[in-house]
Design a protein around this motif. Structure first.
Motif, short mmCIF file in Angstrom:
data_model
loop_
_atom_site.label_atom_id
_atom_site.label_comp_id
_atom_site.label_asym_id
_atom_site.label_seq_id
_atom_site.Cartn_x
_atom_site.Cartn_y
_atom_site.Cartn_z
N ASN A 1 -16.21 16.51 7.57
CA ASN A 1 -16.41 15.29 6.80
C ASN A 1 -17.68 14.55 7.21
O ASN A 1 -17.95 13.46 6.74
CB ASN A 1 -15.20 14.37 6.92
CG ASN A 1 -14.99 13.84 8.33
OD1 ASN A 1 -15.80 14.07 9.23
ND2 ASN A 1 -13.88 13.15 8.54
N CYS B 1 -15.04 16.28 20.76
CA CYS B 1 -14.43 14.95 20.82
C CYS B 1 -15.37 13.83 21.26
O CYS B 1 -15.19 12.69 20.84
CB CYS B 1 -13.22 14.98 21.75
SG CYS B 1 -11.90 16.02 21.10
N ASP C 1 -14.59 18.69 14.22
CA ASP C 1 -13.47 19.59 13.98
C ASP C 1 -13.81 21.05 14.26
O ASP C 1 -13.05 21.95 13.95
CB ASP C 1 -12.91 19.44 12.56
CG ASP C 1 -13.97 19.68 11.49
OD1 ASP C 1 -15.07 20.19 11.81
OD2 ASP C 1 -13.69 19.36 10.32
N ILE D 1 -18.27 13.17 10.02
CA ILE D 1 -18.00 12.10 10.98
C ILE D 1 -17.14 12.60 12.15
O ILE D 1 -17.53 12.48 13.30
CB ILE D 1 -17.31 10.91 10.29
CG1 ILE D 1 -18.21 10.35 9.18
CG2 ILE D 1 -16.95 9.83 11.30
CD1 ILE D 1 -17.54 9.36 8.27
N GLU D 2 -15.96 13.11 11.84
CA GLU D 2 -15.00 13.53 12.86
C GLU D 2 -15.22 14.99 13.23
O GLU D 2 -15.19 15.86 12.37
CB GLU D 2 -13.56 13.37 12.34
CG GLU D 2 -13.26 12.01 11.80
CD GLU D 2 -12.65 11.11 12.84
OE1 GLU D 2 -12.06 11.63 13.79
OE2 GLU D 2 -12.77 9.89 12.68
N ALA E 1 -18.59 18.87 11.93
CA ALA E 1 -17.67 17.90 11.34
C ALA E 1 -17.63 18.14 9.84
O ALA E 1 -18.61 17.88 9.15
CB ALA E 1 -18.10 16.47 11.65
#
Length: 109
Positions: free
Chosen positions: A71, A40, A76, A73-74, A69
């Protein structure tokens, strides 16, 4: 994903296991918080000292945990690596320091 050595340390496989079930009884809250911070914030976690103590395996080593991540970016997921050396006895391991974890942010605040 875990290699056969890691599965042997835990006495069970991480494959398709939910974190709260896999680490139940092994200080899940601390382990979850470590991984949550990596994903996070995102950050890199580096640990040094007693590793796998929660599984009552007594060895010293170092580990790195990095965010993933899908994608780009985020966050996960995570990927990590641990190197360790078994202590000959629990008493010998207990003479070592507990695992000291530091976090290194990947974004500037």
């Amino acid at each position: 994903l875990a290699g056969e050595t890691i599965n042997a340390i835990f006495g069970k496989s991480l494959r398709n296991a939910r974190m709260e079930e896999f680490f139940a009884g092994w200080n899940y809250e601390t382990i979850f918080e470590r991984h949550r911070r990596v994903v996070c914030e995102p950050s890199i976690a580096i640990g040094k000292g007693l590793v796998f103590i929660h599984a009552e395996r007594y060895g010293t080593g170092e580990r790195v945990i990095l965010p993933l991540a899908g994608n780009g970016i985020e966050g996960d997921g995570i990927i990590g690596a641990t190197v360790y050396e078994w202590a000959h006895t629990e008493k010998a391991a207990r003479n070592e320091m507990v695992e000291n974890v530091t976090y290194h942010p990947l974004r500037e605040s």
